[in-house]
Each structure stands twice: as structure tokens, then as C-alpha cells.
Design a protein around this motif. Structure first.
Motif, PDB file in Angstrom:
ATOM      1  N   GLN A  18      -1.321  -2.058   7.920  1.00  0.00           N
ATOM      2  CA  GLN A  18      -1.942  -3.166   7.201  1.00  0.00           C
ATOM      3  C   GLN A  18      -1.228  -4.488   7.469  1.00  0.00           C
ATOM      4  OE1 GLN A  18      -1.643  -1.000   3.481  1.00  0.00           O
ATOM      5  NE2 GLN A  18      -3.858  -1.101   3.199  1.00  0.00           N
ATOM      6  N   ILE A  19       0.094  -4.463   7.494  1.00  0.00           N
ATOM      7  CA  ILE A  19       0.847  -5.686   7.802  1.00  0.00           C
ATOM      8  C   ILE A  19       0.535  -6.152   9.222  1.00  0.00           C
ATOM      9  CG2 ILE A  19       3.155  -6.668   8.102  1.00  0.00           C
ATOM     10  CD1 ILE A  19       4.127  -4.722   5.932  1.00  0.00           C
ATOM     11  N   LYS A  20       0.502  -5.236  10.159  1.00  0.00           N
ATOM     12  CA  LYS A  20       0.206  -5.582  11.549  1.00  0.00           C
ATOM     13  C   LYS A  20      -1.188  -6.170  11.677  1.00  0.00           C
ATOM     14  CE  LYS A  20       0.106  -3.653  16.234  1.00  0.00           C
ATOM     15  NZ  LYS A  20       0.255  -2.421  17.042  1.00  0.00           N
ATOM     16  N   LYS A  53       4.434  17.190  -9.672  1.00  0.00           N
ATOM     17  CA  LYS A  53       3.946  18.164  -8.700  1.00  0.00           C
ATOM     18  C   LYS A  53       2.943  17.510  -7.758  1.00  0.00           C
ATOM     19  CE  LYS A  53       4.638  22.378 -11.405  1.00  0.00           C
ATOM     20  NZ  LYS A  53       3.974  23.553 -12.070  1.00  0.00           N
ATOM     21  N   ASN A  54       2.131  16.622  -8.307  1.00  0.00           N
ATOM     22  CA  ASN A  54       1.167  15.882  -7.488  1.00  0.00           C
ATOM     23  C   ASN A  54       1.524  14.406  -7.544  1.00  0.00           C
ATOM     24  OD1 ASN A  54      -0.956  14.733  -6.165  1.00  0.00           O
ATOM     25  ND2 ASN A  54      -2.478  15.166  -7.741  1.00  0.00           N
ATOM     26  N   PRO A  55       2.327  13.908  -6.603  1.00  0.00           N
ATOM     27  CA  PRO A  55       2.772  12.508  -6.668  1.00  0.00           C
ATOM     28  C   PRO A  55       1.630  11.523  -6.570  1.00  0.00           C
ATOM     29  CG  PRO A  55       3.299  13.479  -4.540  1.00  0.00           C
ATOM     30  CD  PRO A  55       2.836  14.594  -5.416  1.00  0.00           C
ATOM     31  N   TYR A  56       0.490  11.937  -6.006  1.00  0.00           N
ATOM     32  CA  TYR A  56      -0.631  11.022  -5.870  1.00  0.00           C
ATOM     33  C   TYR A  56      -1.317  10.743  -7.196  1.00  0.00           C
ATOM     34  CZ  TYR A  56      -0.007  11.619  -0.917  1.00  0.00           C
ATOM     35  OH  TYR A  56       0.521  11.622   0.342  1.00  0.00           O
ATOM     36  N   SER A  57      -0.921  11.464  -8.247  1.00  0.00           N
ATOM     37  CA  SER A  57      -1.500  11.188  -9.559  1.00  0.00           C
ATOM     38  C   SER A  57      -1.046   9.838 -10.086  1.00  0.00           C
ATOM     39  CB  SER A  57      -1.115  12.278 -10.560  1.00  0.00           C
ATOM     40  OG  SER A  57       0.284  12.310 -10.737  1.00  0.00           O
ATOM     41  N   THR A  58       0.104   9.349  -9.597  1.00  0.00           N
ATOM     42  CA  THR A  58       0.568   8.029 -10.017  1.00  0.00           C
ATOM     43  C   THR A  58       0.815   7.100  -8.851  1.00  0.00           C
ATOM     44  OG1 THR A  58       2.748   9.046 -10.186  1.00  0.00           O
ATOM     45  CG2 THR A  58       1.583   8.620 -12.244  1.00  0.00           C
ATOM     46  N   ALA A  59       1.095   7.618  -7.671  1.00  0.00           N
ATOM     47  CA  ALA A  59       1.292   6.751  -6.499  1.00  0.00           C
ATOM     48  C   ALA A  59      -0.058   6.467  -5.861  1.00  0.00           C
ATOM     49  CB  ALA A  59       2.200   7.426  -5.476  1.00  0.00           C
ATOM     50  N   ARG A  60      -0.270   5.226  -5.510  1.00  0.00           N
ATOM     51  CA  ARG A  60      -1.491   4.902  -4.789  1.00  0.00           C
ATOM     52  C   ARG A  60      -1.376   5.393  -3.351  1.00  0.00           C
ATOM     53  NH1 ARG A  60       0.496   1.687  -7.560  1.00  0.00           N
ATOM     54  NH2 ARG A  60       1.535   0.513  -5.955  1.00  0.00           N
ATOM     55  N   LYS A  61      -2.492   5.734  -2.745  1.00  0.00           N
ATOM     56  CA  LYS A  61      -2.474   6.201  -1.368  1.00  0.00           C
ATOM     57  C   LYS A  61      -2.430   5.022  -0.408  1.00  0.00           C
ATOM     58  CE  LYS A  61      -4.826  10.544  -2.302  1.00  0.00           C
ATOM     59  NZ  LYS A  61      -5.965  11.431  -1.980  1.00  0.00           N
ATOM     60  N   GLY A  62      -2.057   3.862  -0.907  1.00  0.00           N
ATOM     61  CA  GLY A  62      -1.976   2.673  -0.062  1.00  0.00           C
ATOM     62  C   GLY A  62      -2.748   1.562  -0.739  1.00  0.00           C
ATOM     63  N   ALA A  63      -2.464   0.344  -0.328  1.00  0.00           N
ATOM     64  CA  ALA A  63      -3.172  -0.790  -0.895  1.00  0.00           C
ATOM     65  C   ALA A  63      -4.622  -0.766  -0.451  1.00  0.00           C
ATOM     66  CB  ALA A  63      -2.510  -2.095  -0.446  1.00  0.00           C
ATOM     67  N   ARG A  64      -5.435  -1.566  -1.117  1.00  0.00           N
ATOM     68  CA  ARG A  64      -6.857  -1.554  -0.789  1.00  0.00           C
ATOM     69  C   ARG A  64      -7.072  -1.959   0.656  1.00  0.00           C
ATOM     70  NH1 ARG A  64      -6.361  -6.600  -3.542  1.00  0.00           N
ATOM     71  NH2 ARG A  64      -7.350  -8.326  -2.420  1.00  0.00           N
ATOM     72  N   GLN A  65      -8.073  -1.410   1.268  1.00  0.00           N
ATOM     73  CA  GLN A  65      -8.333  -1.702   2.677  1.00  0.00           C
ATOM     74  C   GLN A  65      -9.094  -3.010   2.794  1.00  0.00           C
ATOM     75  OE1 GLN A  65      -7.121   0.302   5.136  1.00  0.00           O
ATOM     76  NE2 GLN A  65      -6.101   1.364   3.474  1.00  0.00           N
ATOM     77  N   LEU A  90       3.388 -11.231   1.157  1.00  0.00           N
ATOM     78  CA  LEU A  90       2.450 -10.125   1.094  1.00  0.00           C
ATOM     79  C   LEU A  90       2.769  -9.169  -0.054  1.00  0.00           C
ATOM     80  CD1 LEU A  90       2.015  -9.202   4.866  1.00  0.00           C
ATOM     81  CD2 LEU A  90       0.494 -10.572   3.420  1.00  0.00           C
ATOM     82  N   ALA A  91       1.734  -8.484  -0.529  1.00  0.00           N
ATOM     83  CA  ALA A  91       1.932  -7.440  -1.531  1.00  0.00           C
ATOM     84  C   ALA A  91       2.906  -6.403  -0.992  1.00  0.00           C
ATOM     85  CB  ALA A  91       0.589  -6.785  -1.875  1.00  0.00           C
ATOM     86  N   ARG A  92       3.727  -5.859  -1.876  1.00  0.00           N
ATOM     87  CA  ARG A  92       4.748  -4.895  -1.450  1.00  0.00           C
ATOM     88  C   ARG A  92       4.158  -3.510  -1.177  1.00  0.00           C
ATOM     89  NH1 ARG A  92       9.447  -6.076  -5.862  1.00  0.00           N
ATOM     90  NH2 ARG A  92       7.652  -6.668  -7.137  1.00  0.00           N
ATOM     91  N   GLU A  93       2.891  -3.334  -1.431  1.00  0.00           N
ATOM     92  CA  GLU A  93       2.276  -2.010  -1.354  1.00  0.00           C
ATOM     93  C   GLU A  93       1.538  -1.772  -0.036  1.00  0.00           C
ATOM     94  OE1 GLU A  93       3.272  -3.322  -5.253  1.00  0.00           O
ATOM     95  OE2 GLU A  93       1.767  -4.229  -3.934  1.00  0.00           O
ATOM     96  N   LEU A  94       1.935  -2.447   1.027  1.00  0.00           N
ATOM     97  CA  LEU A  94       1.215  -2.361   2.302  1.00  0.00           C
ATOM     98  C   LEU A  94       1.910  -1.447   3.302  1.00  0.00           C
ATOM     99  CD1 LEU A  94       0.186  -6.091   2.850  1.00  0.00           C
ATOM    100  CD2 LEU A  94      -1.042  -4.290   1.636  1.00  0.00           C
ATOM    101  N   SER A  95       1.114  -0.807   4.137  1.00  0.00           N
ATOM    102  CA  SER A  95       1.626   0.024   5.221  1.00  0.00           C
ATOM    103  C   SER A  95       1.913  -0.841   6.439  1.00  0.00           C
ATOM    104  CB  SER A  95       0.600   1.097   5.594  1.00  0.00           C
ATOM    105  OG  SER A  95      -0.549   0.488   6.173  1.00  0.00           O
ATOM    106  N   ARG A  96       2.591  -0.262   7.422  1.00  0.00           N
ATOM    107  CA  ARG A  96       2.859  -0.992   8.660  1.00  0.00           C
ATOM    108  C   ARG A  96       1.553  -1.385   9.346  1.00  0.00           C
ATOM    109  NH1 ARG A  96       5.444   3.857  10.614  1.00  0.00           N
ATOM    110  NH2 ARG A  96       7.293   2.664  11.217  1.00  0.00           N
ATOM    111  N   THR A 124      -1.035 -10.707  -4.951  1.00  0.00           N
ATOM    112  CA  THR A 124      -1.520  -9.430  -4.422  1.00  0.00           C
ATOM    113  C   THR A 124      -2.364  -9.618  -3.172  1.00  0.00           C
ATOM    114  OG1 THR A 124      -1.700  -8.828  -6.776  1.00  0.00           O
ATOM    115  CG2 THR A 124      -2.325  -7.161  -5.180  1.00  0.00           C
ATOM    116  N   ALA A 125      -1.834 -10.358  -2.209  1.00  0.00           N
ATOM    117  CA  ALA A 125      -2.528 -10.540  -0.930  1.00  0.00           C
ATOM    118  C   ALA A 125      -2.348  -9.284  -0.081  1.00  0.00           C
ATOM    119  CB  ALA A 125      -1.975 -11.757  -0.196  1.00  0.00           C
ATOM    120  N   CYS A 126      -3.451  -8.559   0.129  1.00  0.00           N
ATOM    121  CA  CYS A 126      -3.405  -7.262   0.804  1.00  0.00           C
ATOM    122  C   CYS A 126      -4.155  -7.237   2.128  1.00  0.00           C
ATOM    123  CB  CYS A 126      -4.002  -6.173  -0.089  1.00  0.00           C
ATOM    124  SG  CYS A 126      -3.085  -5.873  -1.608  1.00  0.00           S
TER     125      CYS A 126
END
Length: 310
Positions: free
Chosen positions: A151-153, A298-310, A143-149, A123-125
Motif C-alpha cells: 500500500q505504501i509503495k 486464539k483468533n487474532p483477526y477478531s481484533t486485528a484488521r487484515k490491513g487498511a482499507r484498499q 501516512l496511516a500507520r496501518e499500511l502494508s508495504r 488516516t490517509a490510506c
């Protein structure tokens, strides 16, 4: 910032048939597990002489082999895990994908010339995570699969270690390999390679019924140029439990785009045909989390994370 580079295409293999399919389709490297200590315990995997044969077969075509010994290892298992690593190393394995820091330390001590890759299950974020793993002797970090562009950059701009990024295949509803749901329900731990994937089952929430926790499969084929520009060293395809048709079609599609081509709609349809869960997503990379679920709440954020930890 690191320079753009020719990017490695890394393919999954669960047996000799998928290994050959990956090589024929244009993979630069393949990854597979031994009979034990692999995060895909129910894949075909390779045992004994078959492990050595697979490594030697790939080497004859200059295809690299990365051996996944990427579960957590108990003290009683350490000697066995090291024996597998020694066998693979002597056969010419290119690197080992490892999660357990104790195993990594023992491999460095016993096999000082062995190359270590940090598994995505670490879980390298962040750049701090990656730089810490480099200091521990890892030459590459998956890298962790839960990263945004973004975060990867940011990681790519802050470290010189090789980076590997998943570009295709299954996504976890939790951080990769860190979910305890399978362990709590049935005693099958993801960190021991035995996840039963309860997130793929149907559930009820209010008036909704369906696969409410199940994510679509990842497909980053439209973003591989961007990843290469960031300096990502390896593009990784998930799927060690999938068949040779999946491996051949998906690897072939990414190979065509990496070689400067464009992917015809017919070939995109073929990728969807060999395996997918309700279509494809690149939601973590783009930040569009709402479209990641095969059936959304109805609220996808109830189970989806809003992104990996900063």
C-alpha cells in the motif's frame, strides 16, 4: 515512480531535554506540541517563550521543527490555535502538523507562507487520500500507520507529495487516533489528545486473561532501506511522552543504519531496554498480523484488521 532520496530522520520531543537528546543523536528534524491542541496533551509540550526558544535552538543546528497542532479544533478554540500557529511561525517553525481541515484553511489564509503537514490522524490510506490533501494545500502527508508495504509503495508511485511514515514506537489497536474507546469509557477523546489507552489494560475473553487488545511497539529498522527506495521523505519515531534515554538510544540506532552502518545486537538489546511492549513488530508492513499482539487471542483477526482499507 519517484526516485530514492536521502531520507529525513524525524524525532519526538516532549521537553527541552528530549529535544537536545534527539539533536545530539542525529535527528534531521524534531516534532513537538504547544501547551494546547496537541494529540499528546499529557506530554511535556512547550508553552509561550519556551516554544520560541525550542524552535530557535533547533534552527541554530539546522534541525527542522514541526509543530503538532493536530487535534480537532472547536469554533471557540480556533482563535487560540491560530495564535499559537502565528507565534511558532514567527519564531521560524518549519511546518505545522494538522488534523483539523478548518484550522488548515485558516492557517493558509492567515499565514500563507506556512508549510502544512497532514497528521496521521487524518488516516490517509490511499493515493486518492494523499492527492486530495495535496490539493487542500498540504506539502506532506503522514501516512496511516496501518499500511502494508504494498500500500505504501502504491501511494508513492501515484503521488508526488512528500510522504512521512512511522517507523518506531507505539501502535494503536484502532486506526491511529480514531478509536472512541477512551472517550466512551472516560470522556477522554483521542482526537482531543487525551487518550487514556484503555487498550493497554487487561481483559478477559473466554478462558484467556491479559492484555488482549495491546499491540507490540513498531520497529522498522530492518526496512528503512526499502522505504527509502520507495521514495519516502521522512522516517518518523513515535514517543513524545517518553524520556530522553529512549529518544537518544532509538534516534541513534536509526541514525547509524541510515548512515550506512549495521546495528550491533548490543544496540538492538539497548533499544528493547529503554522501552518496549512485549518485543517489537512490523506486522502491518509485512502482513504478519498474528504476531502483533503482546498477548494474542486464539483468533487474532477478531481484533486485528487484515490491513487498511484498499
Amino acid at each position: 515512480m519517484r526516485k530514492p532520496q536521502i531520507t529525513e530522520l524525524l524525532a519526538p520531543c516532549g521537553n527541552m531535554k528530549t529535544l537536545k537528546a534527539a539533536m545530539q543523536a542525529g535527528a534531521n528534524a524534531v516534532y513537538f506540541g504547544a501547551a494546547k491542541f496537541s494529540a499528546r496533551a499529557f506530554a511535556g509540550n512547550f508553552d509561550g517563550g519556551e516554544l520560541e526558544s525550542a524552535i530557535e535552538y533547533a534552527a541554530r543546528s539546522n534541525v527542522k521543527t514541526y509543530i503538532a497542532i493536530n487535534t480537532l479544533i472547536t469554533d471557540r478554540e480556533m482563535a487560540n490555535a491560530l495564535e499559537i500557529a502565528k507565534q511558532a511561525h514567527n519564531a521560524g517553525a518549519s511546518a505545522f502538523i494538522v488534523q483539523d481541515l478548518g484550522l488548515a484553511a485558516n492557517i493558509r489564509e492567515r499565514l500563507p507562507n506556512a508549510v502544512l503537514h497532514a497528521s496521521t490522524q487524518m488516516t490517509a490510506c490511499t493515493a486518492k487520500d494523499v492527492n486530495a490533501l495535496e490539493r487542500l494545500g498540504f506539502s506532506r502527508v503522514v501516512l496511516a500507520r496501518e499500511l502494508s508495504r504494498e500500500q505504501i509503495k502504491a501511494i508513492a508511485e501515484s503521488t508526488d507529495v512528500e510522504l512521512e511514515v512511522f517507523v518506531h514506537g507505539a501502535l494503536c489497536s484502532s486506526y491511529s487516533g480514531q478509536c472512541q474507546m477512551s472517550s466512551f469509557i472516560g470522556g477522554r477523546s483521542a482526537n482531543r489528545g487525551k487518550c487514556a489507552a484503555p487498550c493497554r489494560l487487561t481483559y478477559k475473553c473466554g478462558k484467556k486473561n491479559g492484555t488482549l487488545l495491546s499491540l507490540k511497539d513498531l520497529c522498522m529498522i530492518d526496512h528503512i532501506g526499502e522505504l527509502s527506495e520507495m521514495g519516502v521523505a521522512s522516517l518518523k519515531i513515535e514517543g513524545r511522552m517518553k524520556g530522553e534515554d529512549y529518544v537518544r538510544v532509538v534516534v541513534g540506532a536509526y541514525r547509524a543504519v541510515l548512515d550506512g552502518g549495521t546495528l550491533p545486537e548490543k544496540q538492538k538489546a539497548k533499544m528493547l531496554g529503554v522501552f518496549n511492549r512485549g518485543g517489537y513488530t512490523c506486522g502491518y508492513f509485512t502482513g504478519d498480523h498474528a504476531e502483533m499482539f503482546t498477548q494474542t487471542l486464539k483468533n487474532p483477526y477478531s481484533t486485528a484488521r487484515k490491513g487498511a482499507r484498499q
